[in-house]
Design a protein around this motif. Sequence first.
Motif, mmCIF file in Angstrom:
data_model
loop_
_atom_site.group_PDB
_atom_site.id
_atom_site.type_symbol
_atom_site.label_atom_id
_atom_site.label_comp_id
_atom_site.label_asym_id
_atom_site.label_seq_id
_atom_site.Cartn_x
_atom_site.Cartn_y
_atom_site.Cartn_z
ATOM 1 N N MET A 62 7.820 7.287 39.177
ATOM 2 C CA MET A 62 8.944 6.387 39.134
ATOM 3 C C MET A 62 10.442 7.538 39.090
ATOM 4 S SD MET A 62 7.595 3.887 36.590
ATOM 5 C CE MET A 62 9.038 3.234 35.771
ATOM 6 N N PHE A 63 10.020 8.770 38.371
ATOM 7 C CA PHE A 63 11.034 9.615 38.313
ATOM 8 C C PHE A 63 11.530 10.182 39.803
ATOM 9 C CE2 PHE A 63 12.372 14.226 38.183
ATOM 10 C CZ PHE A 63 13.412 14.078 37.108
ATOM 11 N N PHE A 64 10.405 10.428 40.678
ATOM 12 C CA PHE A 64 10.617 10.834 42.071
ATOM 13 C C PHE A 64 11.410 9.704 42.734
ATOM 14 C CE2 PHE A 64 6.759 13.822 41.448
ATOM 15 C CZ PHE A 64 7.574 14.864 41.523
ATOM 16 N N GLY A 65 11.044 8.577 42.638
ATOM 17 C CA GLY A 65 11.764 7.342 43.119
ATOM 18 C C GLY A 65 13.163 7.284 42.687
ATOM 19 N N MET A 66 13.469 7.507 41.370
ATOM 20 C CA MET A 66 14.570 7.723 40.920
ATOM 21 C C MET A 66 15.602 8.610 41.778
ATOM 22 S SD MET A 66 16.249 8.453 37.150
ATOM 23 C CE MET A 66 15.662 10.194 37.300
ATOM 24 N N LEU A 67 15.011 9.917 41.720
ATOM 25 C CA LEU A 67 15.720 10.821 42.250
ATOM 26 C C LEU A 67 16.138 10.289 44.002
ATOM 27 C CD1 LEU A 67 13.910 14.058 41.124
ATOM 28 C CD2 LEU A 67 16.050 13.078 40.406
ATOM 29 N N ILE A 68 15.120 9.818 44.567
ATOM 30 C CA ILE A 68 15.126 9.506 46.057
ATOM 31 C C ILE A 68 16.143 8.662 46.052
ATOM 32 C CG2 ILE A 68 13.936 8.673 47.866
ATOM 33 C CD1 ILE A 68 11.473 10.079 46.946
ATOM 34 N N ILE A 69 16.249 7.441 45.118
ATOM 35 C CA ILE A 69 17.206 6.386 45.412
ATOM 36 C C ILE A 69 18.533 6.860 45.085
ATOM 37 C CG2 ILE A 69 17.834 4.200 44.448
ATOM 38 C CD1 ILE A 69 14.815 3.340 44.100
ATOM 39 N N THR A 70 18.573 7.710 43.967
ATOM 40 C CA THR A 70 19.911 8.005 43.671
ATOM 41 C C THR A 70 20.520 9.105 44.769
ATOM 42 O OG1 THR A 70 19.395 8.137 41.562
ATOM 43 C CG2 THR A 70 21.314 9.571 42.111
ATOM 44 N N PHE A 71 19.635 9.780 45.512
ATOM 45 C CA PHE A 71 20.329 10.602 46.646
ATOM 46 C C PHE A 71 20.702 9.736 47.732
ATOM 47 C CE2 PHE A 71 19.136 12.576 50.679
ATOM 48 C CZ PHE A 71 20.231 13.825 50.570
ATOM 49 N N LEU A 72 19.732 8.834 48.160
ATOM 50 C CA LEU A 72 19.962 7.964 49.133
ATOM 51 C C LEU A 72 21.200 7.079 48.984
ATOM 52 C CD1 LEU A 72 16.239 6.721 50.291
ATOM 53 C CD2 LEU A 72 18.188 8.402 51.745
#
Length: 139
Positions: A62-72
């Motif tokens: 979920m942390f990696f997902g948060m970083l990915i979504i925030t970057f996108l």
Amino acid sequence: MMKQILKYLFLWLVGGFIYIGMEVILRGRSHWTMFTLGGICFVVLGLINEWIPWQISLFKQMFFGMLIITFLELLTGCVVNIWLGWNVWDYSGMTGNIMGQICPQFSLIWFWVSGVGIILDDWLRYWLFKEKCPRYTIL
């Protein structure tokens, strides 16, 4: 090859419709670019287990997902809001925002949304595409 393309197209559509639905329910409106972004985010969330082992905890995913979504979201915001000037969203009034495109408050939301997205993607892949049965370690 065609099965893979159709699988990712289906997952992109699912993510796009879910994201548009969330925005319409919460904001009362959306934009076609959010369908595109939501679909991409959903597909990328599903690929987390392709890049890192299943043994990693769901919270880390979920942390990696948060970083990915925030970057996108930042990337998309720079294109559609700043470069094209479409003003799809503006977080400039939010504390800690970066260029009005991302903010910590929404990153926290993306943390929880990514958990739902990861789990939904895993089960769709299992039920519809006969991939591995999901299993999770929470912490």
